[in-house]
Design a protein around this motif. Sequence first.
Motif, PDB file in Angstrom:
ATOM      1  N   LEU A  69       0.864  -1.167   0.000  1.00  0.00           N
ATOM      2  CA  LEU A  69       0.000   0.000   0.000  1.00  0.00           C
ATOM      3  C   LEU A  69       0.908   1.225   0.000  1.00  0.00           C
ATOM      4  O   LEU A  69       1.866   1.299   0.768  1.00  0.00           O
ATOM      5  CB  LEU A  69      -0.899   0.002   1.238  1.00  0.00           C
ATOM      6  CG  LEU A  69      -2.063   0.986   1.276  1.00  0.00           C
ATOM      7  CD1 LEU A  69      -3.081   0.658   0.186  1.00  0.00           C
ATOM      8  CD2 LEU A  69      -2.749   0.934   2.639  1.00  0.00           C
ATOM      9  N   ASP A  70       0.624   2.170  -0.865  1.00  0.00           N
ATOM     10  CA  ASP A  70       1.499   3.332  -1.028  1.00  0.00           C
ATOM     11  C   ASP A  70       1.209   4.364   0.069  1.00  0.00           C
ATOM     12  O   ASP A  70       0.495   5.345  -0.133  1.00  0.00           O
ATOM     13  CB  ASP A  70       1.298   3.947  -2.413  1.00  0.00           C
ATOM     14  CG  ASP A  70       2.372   5.000  -2.729  1.00  0.00           C
ATOM     15  OD1 ASP A  70       3.361   5.070  -1.974  1.00  0.00           O
ATOM     16  OD2 ASP A  70       2.200   5.725  -3.721  1.00  0.00           O
ATOM     17  N   VAL A  71       1.770   4.114   1.242  1.00  0.00           N
ATOM     18  CA  VAL A  71       1.632   5.009   2.391  1.00  0.00           C
ATOM     19  C   VAL A  71       3.009   5.203   3.014  1.00  0.00           C
ATOM     20  O   VAL A  71       3.879   4.330   2.908  1.00  0.00           O
ATOM     21  CB  VAL A  71       0.648   4.445   3.440  1.00  0.00           C
ATOM     22  CG1 VAL A  71      -0.780   4.481   2.916  1.00  0.00           C
ATOM     23  CG2 VAL A  71       1.031   3.022   3.835  1.00  0.00           C
ATOM     24  N   PRO A  72       3.254   6.330   3.688  1.00  0.00           N
ATOM     25  CA  PRO A  72       4.584   6.574   4.268  1.00  0.00           C
ATOM     26  C   PRO A  72       4.866   5.754   5.510  1.00  0.00           C
ATOM     27  O   PRO A  72       6.023   5.614   5.913  1.00  0.00           O
ATOM     28  CB  PRO A  72       4.546   8.071   4.597  1.00  0.00           C
ATOM     29  CG  PRO A  72       3.101   8.379   4.792  1.00  0.00           C
ATOM     30  CD  PRO A  72       2.372   7.499   3.830  1.00  0.00           C
ATOM     31  N   GLN A  73       3.824   5.207   6.125  1.00  0.00           N
ATOM     32  CA  GLN A  73       3.982   4.452   7.363  1.00  0.00           C
ATOM     33  C   GLN A  73       3.290   3.108   7.234  1.00  0.00           C
ATOM     34  O   GLN A  73       2.138   3.040   6.799  1.00  0.00           O
ATOM     35  CB  GLN A  73       3.404   5.246   8.538  1.00  0.00           C
ATOM     36  CG  GLN A  73       3.518   4.559   9.885  1.00  0.00           C
ATOM     37  CD  GLN A  73       3.115   5.472  11.029  1.00  0.00           C
ATOM     38  OE1 GLN A  73       3.948   6.125  11.642  1.00  0.00           O
ATOM     39  NE2 GLN A  73       1.829   5.523  11.313  1.00  0.00           N
ATOM     40  N   SER A  74       3.984   2.035   7.598  1.00  0.00           N
ATOM     41  CA  SER A  74       3.411   0.696   7.534  1.00  0.00           C
ATOM     42  C   SER A  74       2.732   0.345   8.850  1.00  0.00           C
ATOM     43  O   SER A  74       3.212   0.704   9.932  1.00  0.00           O
ATOM     44  CB  SER A  74       4.504  -0.337   7.249  1.00  0.00           C
ATOM     45  OG  SER A  74       5.026  -0.185   5.944  1.00  0.00           O
ATOM     46  N   VAL A  75       1.616  -0.346   8.741  1.00  0.00           N
ATOM     47  CA  VAL A  75       0.916  -0.859   9.921  1.00  0.00           C
ATOM     48  C   VAL A  75       1.271  -2.328  10.074  1.00  0.00           C
ATOM     49  O   VAL A  75       1.190  -3.102   9.116  1.00  0.00           O
ATOM     50  CB  VAL A  75      -0.602  -0.677   9.795  1.00  0.00           C
ATOM     51  CG1 VAL A  75      -1.316  -1.352  10.968  1.00  0.00           C
ATOM     52  CG2 VAL A  75      -0.953   0.806   9.750  1.00  0.00           C
ATOM     53  N   VAL A  76       1.663  -2.707  11.287  1.00  0.00           N
ATOM     54  CA  VAL A  76       2.151  -4.054  11.562  1.00  0.00           C
ATOM     55  C   VAL A  76       1.234  -4.732  12.566  1.00  0.00           C
ATOM     56  O   VAL A  76       0.879  -4.156  13.597  1.00  0.00           O
ATOM     57  CB  VAL A  76       3.591  -4.017  12.124  1.00  0.00           C
ATOM     58  CG1 VAL A  76       4.086  -5.430  12.419  1.00  0.00           C
ATOM     59  CG2 VAL A  76       4.517  -3.289  11.158  1.00  0.00           C
ATOM     60  N   ARG A  77       0.838  -5.949  12.262  1.00  0.00           N
ATOM     61  CA  ARG A  77       0.120  -6.805  13.208  1.00  0.00           C
ATOM     62  C   ARG A  77       0.914  -8.101  13.350  1.00  0.00           C
ATOM     63  O   ARG A  77       1.449  -8.615  12.364  1.00  0.00           O
ATOM     64  CB  ARG A  77      -1.289  -7.123  12.702  1.00  0.00           C
ATOM     65  CG  ARG A  77      -2.184  -5.903  12.511  1.00  0.00           C
ATOM     66  CD  ARG A  77      -2.644  -5.334  13.833  1.00  0.00           C
ATOM     67  NE  ARG A  77      -3.623  -4.267  13.646  1.00  0.00           N
ATOM     68  CZ  ARG A  77      -3.344  -2.985  13.593  1.00  0.00           C
ATOM     69  NH1 ARG A  77      -2.066  -2.593  13.669  1.00  0.00           N
ATOM     70  NH2 ARG A  77      -4.287  -2.070  13.444  1.00  0.00           N
ATOM     71  N   PHE A  78       0.985  -8.634  14.561  1.00  0.00           N
ATOM     72  CA  PHE A  78       1.698  -9.899  14.740  1.00  0.00           C
ATOM     73  C   PHE A  78       0.968 -10.771  15.750  1.00  0.00           C
ATOM     74  O   PHE A  78       0.196 -10.285  16.582  1.00  0.00           O
ATOM     75  CB  PHE A  78       3.155  -9.662  15.158  1.00  0.00           C
ATOM     76  CG  PHE A  78       3.348  -8.827  16.395  1.00  0.00           C
ATOM     77  CD1 PHE A  78       3.450  -9.408  17.653  1.00  0.00           C
ATOM     78  CD2 PHE A  78       3.461  -7.446  16.294  1.00  0.00           C
ATOM     79  CE1 PHE A  78       3.648  -8.638  18.787  1.00  0.00           C
ATOM     80  CE2 PHE A  78       3.665  -6.655  17.424  1.00  0.00           C
ATOM     81  CZ  PHE A  78       3.758  -7.248  18.678  1.00  0.00           C
ATOM     82  N   GLY A  79       1.190 -12.094  15.630  1.00  0.00           N
ATOM     83  CA  GLY A  79       0.482 -13.031  16.485  1.00  0.00           C
ATOM     84  C   GLY A  79       1.382 -14.154  16.953  1.00  0.00           C
ATOM     85  O   GLY A  79       2.357 -14.524  16.298  1.00  0.00           O
ATOM     86  N   TYR A  80       1.020 -14.709  18.125  1.00  0.00           N
ATOM     87  CA  TYR A  80       1.723 -15.860  18.682  1.00  0.00           C
ATOM     88  C   TYR A  80       0.766 -16.580  19.633  1.00  0.00           C
ATOM     89  O   TYR A  80      -0.413 -16.220  19.714  1.00  0.00           O
ATOM     90  CB  TYR A  80       3.022 -15.437  19.378  1.00  0.00           C
ATOM     91  CG  TYR A  80       2.869 -14.322  20.396  1.00  0.00           C
ATOM     92  CD1 TYR A  80       2.800 -14.588  21.754  1.00  0.00           C
ATOM     93  CD2 TYR A  80       2.807 -12.995  19.982  1.00  0.00           C
ATOM     94  CE1 TYR A  80       2.670 -13.561  22.680  1.00  0.00           C
ATOM     95  CE2 TYR A  80       2.673 -11.964  20.898  1.00  0.00           C
ATOM     96  CZ  TYR A  80       2.603 -12.257  22.253  1.00  0.00           C
ATOM     97  OH  TYR A  80       2.458 -11.235  23.161  1.00  0.00           O
TER      98      TYR A  80
END
Length: 427
Positions: free
Chosen positions: A248-259
């Motif tokens: 996605l062409d955005v300046p900031q990436s959104v991160v989700r993580f799971g365990y």
Amino acid sequence: MNNATDKNSGKKSPARASVYVSPGGIEVWSVRSDVAPLIALSFMMEGGSTQDPEGKEGVTQMMARLLDEGAGPYSSDQFQEELASRAIEMSFSVGYDSFSGSLKTLASNADKAFELLRLALLEPHFEETSIERVKAQTIAGLRYQQNDPGFMSSRALTSEAFPGHAYGRPVSGTVESNTAITRADIIEAHARVVSKAQLKVAVVGAFDEAQLGRLLDHAFAELPAANRLISVSPITIMNRGKRIIRELDVPQSVVRFGYEGLAWTDPDFTASFILNHIYGGGSFTSRLFQEVREKRGLAYSVGTSLSNYRQTAVSWGYTATKNERVSECLDVIVEEMKRLKAEGPSANELQQAKDYLTGSYALGFDTSTKIAYQLVQIAFEGLGIDYLDRRNALVNTVSLEDINRVSERIFGDCKLLVAIAGKPEGL
């Protein structure tokens, strides 16, 4: 509301609830309170979006949204006017495993409020005009979310965590699945889920026992005795160690993580709850907040939370950072997990976590609506009505050895399933 002192912590427990069974056999956890002339009710039934047939994802949620769109003798507008003219608040919602509802009313309007609840549950119209309007609203929302990085990363994470499973499908469905939903599908979803089977109810407010029994029986006693639920198989989080990128062409990436996570009924759950608070759930005090935000300025917000479902339990994490710093941010998150697993928390960290978790617990019970919701959630999870009295004691008895044992179970090899929406560099 009756408040009791927790014998083990010396602090006030949030509420003293009692079990009452109506003449019609409806069991309720209730708290009598004459502080305000209000009655608040929450209920939960088994069966949420996991009951959606393949290709019709979102149908249970759509059914719930339509319950107050006309019922019994009232059209959609008339039903809303009946609620508004008496300041009655009514809502319905759907999770993965539950269909739930809430009601708040002045005690003087209780008879009418519970009658409207009965009509919504037993005699909804599901008119085609209402279906098309709600469907259009849902689809418009889904289309808007398709370009939202938070939505994209969350959707990617759950689909990879539970591939081919009901938990991997979105509660709200997709544009395609909502488009395919028919009135017959909605009627079938209603028949499948709405029943007295495994019904959990909590009521808080100004009532007497006889009135409570009459109101409960009026609202719930005529519901079908059995539901027709589709069985859901157990599953654990999959694909740990995998990274998914949705460009996605955005300046900031959104991160989700799971365990890995632990169920509420697991003997080690309370220790995992405290471990989560220390690692990422403790807001400004957590390890991740200190390492990711305060020391390195990698992100404005970072944290973790626990989710319990009927057939699985998981731990989720979130953050957002500049595209060029995503790799560094993930490295810090993993390294802090490894460090916490290897060294454990300090005795001071553990005590601070306990103090916060026991001291703040009562804040979730500061209104009648919150008390009713918390009670019905505890009932739904099968923790027992004495959980309110036991909870802080459970927190206070957790030792460093318990934390270290649980970190082995949850963190394991410290591999995360990661989903990123943006244009991360170096991955």
